[in-house]
Design an enzyme around this catalytic site. Structure first.
Site, PDB file in Angstrom:
ATOM      1  N   ASN A  21       0.880  -1.179   0.000  1.00  0.00           N
ATOM      2  CA  ASN A  21       0.000   0.000   0.000  1.00  0.00           C
ATOM      3  C   ASN A  21       0.914   1.224   0.000  1.00  0.00           C
ATOM      4  O   ASN A  21       1.495   1.553   1.026  1.00  0.00           O
ATOM      5  CB  ASN A  21      -0.906  -0.016   1.241  1.00  0.00           C
ATOM      6  CG  ASN A  21      -1.717   1.256   1.368  1.00  0.00           C
ATOM      7  OD1 ASN A  21      -1.865   1.998   0.402  1.00  0.00           O
ATOM      8  ND2 ASN A  21      -2.259   1.505   2.557  1.00  0.00           N
ATOM      9  N   TRP A  22       1.006   1.857  -1.162  1.00  0.00           N
ATOM     10  CA  TRP A  22       1.936   2.992  -1.279  1.00  0.00           C
ATOM     11  C   TRP A  22       1.374   4.248  -0.619  1.00  0.00           C
ATOM     12  O   TRP A  22       2.073   5.258  -0.514  1.00  0.00           O
ATOM     13  CB  TRP A  22       2.241   3.268  -2.754  1.00  0.00           C
ATOM     14  CG  TRP A  22       3.110   2.229  -3.420  1.00  0.00           C
ATOM     15  CD1 TRP A  22       3.557   1.058  -2.882  1.00  0.00           C
ATOM     16  CD2 TRP A  22       3.635   2.275  -4.750  1.00  0.00           C
ATOM     17  NE1 TRP A  22       4.326   0.365  -3.787  1.00  0.00           N
ATOM     18  CE2 TRP A  22       4.389   1.090  -4.944  1.00  0.00           C
ATOM     19  CE3 TRP A  22       3.542   3.185  -5.806  1.00  0.00           C
ATOM     20  CZ2 TRP A  22       5.041   0.808  -6.151  1.00  0.00           C
ATOM     21  CZ3 TRP A  22       4.195   2.902  -7.007  1.00  0.00           C
ATOM     22  CH2 TRP A  22       4.935   1.726  -7.173  1.00  0.00           C
ATOM     23  N   LYS A  23       0.109   4.202  -0.203  1.00  0.00           N
ATOM     24  CA  LYS A  23      -0.562   5.368   0.406  1.00  0.00           C
ATOM     25  C   LYS A  23      -0.392   6.588  -0.513  1.00  0.00           C
ATOM     26  O   LYS A  23      -0.317   6.428  -1.728  1.00  0.00           O
ATOM     27  CB  LYS A  23      -0.020   5.632   1.811  1.00  0.00           C
ATOM     28  CG  LYS A  23      -0.015   4.383   2.691  1.00  0.00           C
ATOM     29  CD  LYS A  23       0.084   4.701   4.145  1.00  0.00           C
ATOM     30  CE  LYS A  23       0.351   3.436   4.930  1.00  0.00           C
ATOM     31  NZ  LYS A  23      -0.067   3.546   6.323  1.00  0.00           N
ATOM     32  N   HIS A 110      -9.599   1.085   4.624  1.00  0.00           N
ATOM     33  CA  HIS A 110      -8.342   1.249   5.376  1.00  0.00           C
ATOM     34  C   HIS A 110      -8.614   2.150   6.581  1.00  0.00           C
ATOM     35  O   HIS A 110      -9.416   3.084   6.503  1.00  0.00           O
ATOM     36  CB  HIS A 110      -7.284   1.861   4.458  1.00  0.00           C
ATOM     37  CG  HIS A 110      -5.914   1.813   5.035  1.00  0.00           C
ATOM     38  ND1 HIS A 110      -5.486   2.712   6.006  1.00  0.00           N
ATOM     39  CD2 HIS A 110      -4.876   0.975   4.815  1.00  0.00           C
ATOM     40  CE1 HIS A 110      -4.239   2.419   6.330  1.00  0.00           C
ATOM     41  NE2 HIS A 110      -3.843   1.372   5.633  1.00  0.00           N
ATOM     42  N   GLU A 112      -7.042   4.517   7.760  1.00  0.00           N
ATOM     43  CA  GLU A 112      -6.831   5.962   7.497  1.00  0.00           C
ATOM     44  C   GLU A 112      -8.054   6.563   6.827  1.00  0.00           C
ATOM     45  O   GLU A 112      -8.390   7.723   7.062  1.00  0.00           O
ATOM     46  CB  GLU A 112      -5.556   6.157   6.646  1.00  0.00           C
ATOM     47  CG  GLU A 112      -4.307   5.892   7.478  1.00  0.00           C
ATOM     48  CD  GLU A 112      -3.101   5.411   6.677  1.00  0.00           C
ATOM     49  OE1 GLU A 112      -3.104   5.515   5.439  1.00  0.00           O
ATOM     50  OE2 GLU A 112      -2.151   4.908   7.315  1.00  0.00           O
ATOM     51  N   GLU A 182      -5.717  -5.377  10.364  1.00  0.00           N
ATOM     52  CA  GLU A 182      -4.736  -4.318  10.593  1.00  0.00           C
ATOM     53  C   GLU A 182      -5.039  -3.611  11.909  1.00  0.00           C
ATOM     54  O   GLU A 182      -5.866  -2.687  11.959  1.00  0.00           O
ATOM     55  CB  GLU A 182      -4.804  -3.290   9.457  1.00  0.00           C
ATOM     56  CG  GLU A 182      -4.467  -3.851   8.098  1.00  0.00           C
ATOM     57  CD  GLU A 182      -3.784  -2.811   7.222  1.00  0.00           C
ATOM     58  OE1 GLU A 182      -2.689  -3.101   6.734  1.00  0.00           O
ATOM     59  OE2 GLU A 182      -4.324  -1.710   7.062  1.00  0.00           O
ATOM     60  N   GLY A 188       1.941   2.075  10.643  1.00  0.00           N
ATOM     61  CA  GLY A 188       2.825   3.224  10.500  1.00  0.00           C
ATOM     62  C   GLY A 188       3.508   3.634  11.799  1.00  0.00           C
ATOM     63  O   GLY A 188       4.107   4.690  11.884  1.00  0.00           O
ATOM     64  N   SER A 228       3.079  -2.428  10.193  1.00  0.00           N
ATOM     65  CA  SER A 228       4.539  -2.429  10.346  1.00  0.00           C
ATOM     66  C   SER A 228       5.176  -3.780  10.001  1.00  0.00           C
ATOM     67  O   SER A 228       6.147  -4.199  10.645  1.00  0.00           O
ATOM     68  CB  SER A 228       4.926  -1.975  11.757  1.00  0.00           C
ATOM     69  OG  SER A 228       4.445  -0.663  11.993  1.00  0.00           O
ATOM     70  N   GLY A 249       2.560  -1.289   4.248  1.00  0.00           N
ATOM     71  CA  GLY A 249       2.601   0.139   3.941  1.00  0.00           C
ATOM     72  C   GLY A 249       4.020   0.619   3.720  1.00  0.00           C
ATOM     73  O   GLY A 249       4.595   0.448   2.644  1.00  0.00           O
ATOM     74  N   GLY A 250       4.602   1.214   4.760  1.00  0.00           N
ATOM     75  CA  GLY A 250       5.929   1.834   4.662  1.00  0.00           C
ATOM     76  C   GLY A 250       6.970   0.976   3.972  1.00  0.00           C
ATOM     77  O   GLY A 250       7.713   1.468   3.105  1.00  0.00           O
TER      78      GLY A 250
HETATM   79  C1  PEP Z   1      -0.970  -0.064   5.764  1.00  0.00           C
HETATM   80  O1  PEP Z   1      -0.854   1.029   5.208  1.00  0.00           O
HETATM   81  O2  PEP Z   1      -1.924  -0.778   5.504  1.00  0.00           O
HETATM   82  C2  PEP Z   1       0.075  -0.482   6.702  1.00  0.00           C
HETATM   83  C3  PEP Z   1      -0.023  -1.644   7.278  1.00  0.00           C
HETATM   84  O3  PEP Z   1       1.107   0.413   6.911  1.00  0.00           O
HETATM   85  P1  PEP Z   1       2.511   0.082   7.644  1.00  0.00           P
HETATM   86  O4  PEP Z   1       3.018  -1.205   7.056  1.00  0.00           O
HETATM   87  O5  PEP Z   1       3.369   1.255   7.301  1.00  0.00           O
HETATM   88  O6  PEP Z   1       2.224  -0.050   9.092  1.00  0.00           O
END
Ligand code: PEP
Length: 266
Positions: A21-23, A110, A112, A182, A188, A228, A249-250
């Site tokens: 997930n590049w957000k 998500h 967010e 999640e 994040g 994460s 994500g990251g």
């Molecule tokens: C996400 O954006 O779904 C996510 C899990 O982010 P991260 O891996 O950065 O925690």
């Protein structure tokens, strides 16, 4: 979570899916570069038949990333979808629009979007349904806040989100859906759920699906962990019997790191 009846699940009955997930990162030029690096990093890795790899990119990057990844096994996903096919919904993007651009997967609900953009369990359900009706695979995100975990209501929250997200779905539609567990406190933050915490809730989600439909349906559903996930913890998380992949994500913004996560799933 004591007292729960554990169902022994056969992992071979479902796909393992690693989705990035590049957000809201990467201009089209940057996206093209990252997609090239990822294709290169995975070029010697045979994922066919065992792991599905997807990158969920900003809408404006879909064209560039699809061009770069065409001819590779890496699929392109989006990060949201509107539930209507077309009409007066300024700023929105529909499932048929995504499908025509080569998108195969879409993230729905998500945290967010729930936190900052008013996403509700009801709109998550509508968006996921619209995705399925267009042949897209929805990746539906569920997960508790830290305050909810501390209050001991993780199961209650996850059960509500999962049941409402899947409301009105046929068993066949549920089988074509991916659920991403999640925990919001792990997204994040660098704070990953332990493999046992992830397994416990993923197993619980599968139990919910068994109760909603049947064991055959539940066994077919891919349930990812997200929060994460990185190269250093992916193998332990992915080894758990009910963790069928990751929403990353990251760590998906580094081709080398994301490729290591994919390799940990093989
Ligand atoms: C996400 O954006 O779904 C996510 C899990 O982010 P991260 O891996 O950065 O925690």
């Amino acid at each position: 979570m004591p007292g729960r009846q554990r169902i022994k699940m056969d992992k071979s009955k479902r796909k393992t899916v690693i989705a990035g997930n590049w957000k809201m990162n990467m201009t089209p030029t940057e996206a093209r570069k990252l997609a090239c690096e990822l294709a290169e990093a995975l070029s010697c890795t045979d994922t066919a038949g065992s792991v599905e790899v997807v990158v969920c990119v900003p809408f404006v990057d879909i064209f560039a990333v699809s061009q770069v990844l065409s001819g590779t096994p890496i699929k392109v996903g989006a990060q949201n979808v509107h539930f209507e096919k077309c009409g007066a919904y300024t700023g929105e993007i529909s499932a048929p629009m995504l499908a025509e651009c080569g998108v195969t997967h879409v993230v729905v609900g998500h945290s967010e979007r729930r936190q900052y953009f008013g996403e509700t369990d009801e709109t998550v359900n509508l968006r996921a349904k619209a995705a399925l009706e267009t042949g897209l695979t929805p990746i539906i995100c569920v997960g508790e806040l830290l305050s909810e975990r501390d209050a001991g209501i993780t199961e209650e929250v996850v059960a509500r989100q999962t049941k409402l997200a899947l409301a009105g779905f046929t068993a066949e539609q549920v089988k074509r859906t991916i659920i991403a567990y999640e925990p919001v406190w792990a997204i994040g933050t660098g704070r990953t759920a332990t493999a046992n915490q992830a397994e416990e809730v993923c197993a619980y989600i599968r139990q919910i699906i068994t109760n909603l439909h049947d064991i055959e349906t539940a066994e077919a559903v891919t349930i990812q962990y997200g929060g994460s996930m990185k190269a250093s913890n992916a193998a332990e998380l992915l080894a758990k019997p009910n963790v069928d992949g990751g929403l990353v994500g990251g760590a998906s913004l580094s081709a080398a790191e994301f490729a290591e996560i994919v390799k940990a799933a093989l």
